[in-house]
Design a protein around this motif. Structure first.
Motif, short mmCIF file in Angstrom:
data_model
loop_
_atom_site.label_atom_id
_atom_site.label_comp_id
_atom_site.label_asym_id
_atom_site.label_seq_id
_atom_site.Cartn_x
_atom_site.Cartn_y
_atom_site.Cartn_z
N LYS A 1 0.81 -1.21 0.00
CA LYS A 1 0.00 0.00 0.00
C LYS A 1 0.85 1.27 0.00
CE LYS A 1 -4.10 -2.14 2.01
NZ LYS A 1 -5.18 -2.07 3.02
N LEU A 2 2.12 1.14 -0.36
CA LEU A 2 2.95 2.32 -0.56
C LEU A 2 2.57 2.97 -1.89
CD1 LEU A 2 6.45 0.94 0.55
CD2 LEU A 2 5.10 2.67 1.75
N PRO A 3 2.75 4.27 -2.03
CA PRO A 3 2.44 4.93 -3.31
C PRO A 3 3.29 4.35 -4.44
CG PRO A 3 2.73 6.56 -1.57
CD PRO A 3 3.15 5.24 -0.99
N ASN A 4 2.76 4.35 -5.64
CA ASN A 4 3.49 3.81 -6.78
C ASN A 4 4.79 4.56 -7.03
OD1 ASN A 4 1.71 1.78 -7.27
ND2 ASN A 4 0.84 2.64 -9.12
N SER A 5 4.84 5.86 -6.66
CA SER A 5 6.08 6.61 -6.83
C SER A 5 7.19 6.04 -5.95
CB SER A 5 5.85 8.09 -6.48
OG SER A 5 5.34 8.23 -5.16
N VAL A 6 6.83 5.61 -4.74
CA VAL A 6 7.81 5.00 -3.83
C VAL A 6 8.18 3.60 -4.33
CG1 VAL A 6 8.20 4.15 -1.48
CG2 VAL A 6 6.99 6.32 -1.85
N LEU A 7 7.18 2.84 -4.76
CA LEU A 7 7.46 1.49 -5.26
C LEU A 7 8.31 1.54 -6.53
CD1 LEU A 7 3.98 -0.19 -4.69
CD2 LEU A 7 6.06 -0.47 -3.33
N GLY A 8 8.13 2.59 -7.34
CA GLY A 8 8.97 2.75 -8.52
C GLY A 8 10.43 2.95 -8.16
N LYS A 9 10.66 3.71 -7.09
CA LYS A 9 12.04 3.92 -6.64
C LYS A 9 12.63 2.62 -6.10
CE LYS A 9 14.88 6.92 -3.72
NZ LYS A 9 14.91 8.13 -2.83
N ALA B 1 14.01 -6.05 -2.70
CA ALA B 1 12.82 -5.19 -2.85
C ALA B 1 11.95 -5.27 -1.60
CB ALA B 1 12.02 -5.61 -4.08
N LYS B 2 11.74 -6.47 -1.07
CA LYS B 2 10.93 -6.63 0.13
C LYS B 2 11.62 -5.97 1.33
CE LYS B 2 7.69 -8.83 0.63
NZ LYS B 2 6.25 -8.42 0.63
N HIS B 3 12.94 -6.04 1.39
CA HIS B 3 13.69 -5.41 2.47
C HIS B 3 13.54 -3.89 2.40
CE1 HIS B 3 16.88 -4.91 5.45
NE2 HIS B 3 17.45 -4.03 4.65
N LEU B 4 13.62 -3.33 1.20
CA LEU B 4 13.48 -1.88 1.03
C LEU B 4 12.06 -1.43 1.36
CD1 LEU B 4 15.52 -1.47 -2.28
CD2 LEU B 4 16.22 -0.72 0.01
N ILE B 5 11.08 -2.25 1.03
CA ILE B 5 9.69 -1.93 1.39
C ILE B 5 9.55 -1.89 2.92
CG2 ILE B 5 7.35 -2.91 1.47
CD1 ILE B 5 7.79 -3.84 -1.43
N LYS B 6 10.17 -2.85 3.59
CA LYS B 6 10.13 -2.89 5.05
C LYS B 6 10.78 -1.64 5.65
CE LYS B 6 11.41 -5.79 9.00
NZ LYS B 6 12.18 -4.77 9.73
N ILE B 7 11.90 -1.22 5.06
CA ILE B 7 12.59 -0.02 5.53
C ILE B 7 11.66 1.18 5.46
CG2 ILE B 7 14.38 1.67 4.89
CD1 ILE B 7 16.18 -0.70 4.17
N LYS B 8 10.97 1.32 4.33
CA LYS B 8 10.06 2.46 4.15
C LYS B 8 8.86 2.37 5.09
CE LYS B 8 8.87 6.27 2.15
NZ LYS B 8 9.64 7.50 2.37
N LEU B 9 8.29 1.18 5.25
CA LEU B 9 7.15 1.01 6.15
C LEU B 9 7.54 1.26 7.61
CD1 LEU B 9 5.42 -2.13 4.60
CD2 LEU B 9 4.64 0.24 4.48
N ASP B 10 8.80 1.05 7.93
CA ASP B 10 9.29 1.30 9.29
C ASP B 10 9.55 2.79 9.54
OD1 ASP B 10 9.13 -1.34 10.01
OD2 ASP B 10 11.25 -1.78 9.71
#
Length: 221
Positions: free
Chosen positions: A158-166, A187-196
């Motif tokens: 549920k992160l914005p597509n702009s963040v997922l694009g990065k 990619a999953k690790h970076l998503i976790k970093i952003k969600l944290d």
């Protein structure tokens, strides 16, 4: 007069069903929930609009845009990456920044994308078994999953597509438009970093580069 009432009733029905419409669009087009405006605010704004003045839907135009995003995204990301690499790095100097020592007491040391910077083992490895199980449910072919299948999983954050694009740009280390199991884990690790709540790096730090891709890193003098 009855036709006017009919249009108003249809308008109210569409506005009341907006949450359901959001969910349907997210599912059909793999759009992240973070890219939609807040439901209640959108419903309030739509109340003042004349729906008869909205332009009609153009399926061919939507198909063309969707095709561009599906097939051209990897080449676009590659171009952006090259432009960012060519930009000069500007460092802040002087004043309070003079004499700032590097070390474990720096702000943010060992957190977010900096976690694991001083460790020999790839920091992603500790959660990789979990990521691997998920990876093999996404129909990998020759050890890689397509951008379309990766997107289906990534938007669940549920992160914005702009963040997922990065995140995609950082994780697709070889820029081939697909992810192998290490790139997917990254990619999953970076998503976790952003969600944290941490910021993403503008370029991938050496300690986060997937081990199988490190042969392409420049050797230290």
């Amino acid at each position: 007069m009855p036709s006017v009432f009919g249009k108003e009733n249809k308008k109210r029905e569409l506005i009341s069903r907006l949450p359901e419409i959001y969910t349907q669009l997210q599912r059909e087009y793999q759009v992240s929930a973070g890219d939609f405006p807040e439901v209640k605010a959108m419903q309030e704004q739509l109340e003042s609009y004349d729906f008869t003045k909205f332009h009609s839907l153009k399926p061919k135009l939507i198909e063309a845009v969707d095709n561009m995003l599906s097939n051209k995204i990897s080449s676009l990301i590659s171009i952006i990456s090259q432009e960012e690499t060519s930009m000069p790095t500007q460092l802040v100097q002087g004043g309070a920044f003079d004499g700032t020592a590097e070390g474990p007491f720096n702000q943010g040391y060992g957190e977010g994308a900096k976690e694991g910077a001083d460790e020999e083992e790839w920091v992603v490895a500790k959660d990789k078994p979990v990521y691997d199980e998920l990876f093999y449910t996404l129909s990998p072919v020759n050890g890689k999953i397509s951008g379309v299948n990766a997107k289906k999983e990534m938007v669940t954050s549920k992160l914005p597509n702009s963040v997922l694009g990065k995140i995609w740009k950082l994780a697709d280390y070889d820029c081939d438009g697909m992810l192998d199991e290490e790139e997917f884990a990254l990619a999953k690790h970076l998503i976790k970093i952003k969600l944290d709540g941490y910021e993403l790096p503008n370029s991938l730090p050496p300690h986060l580069v997937p081990p199988s891709h490190r042969k392409s890193l420049p050797k230290a003098d």
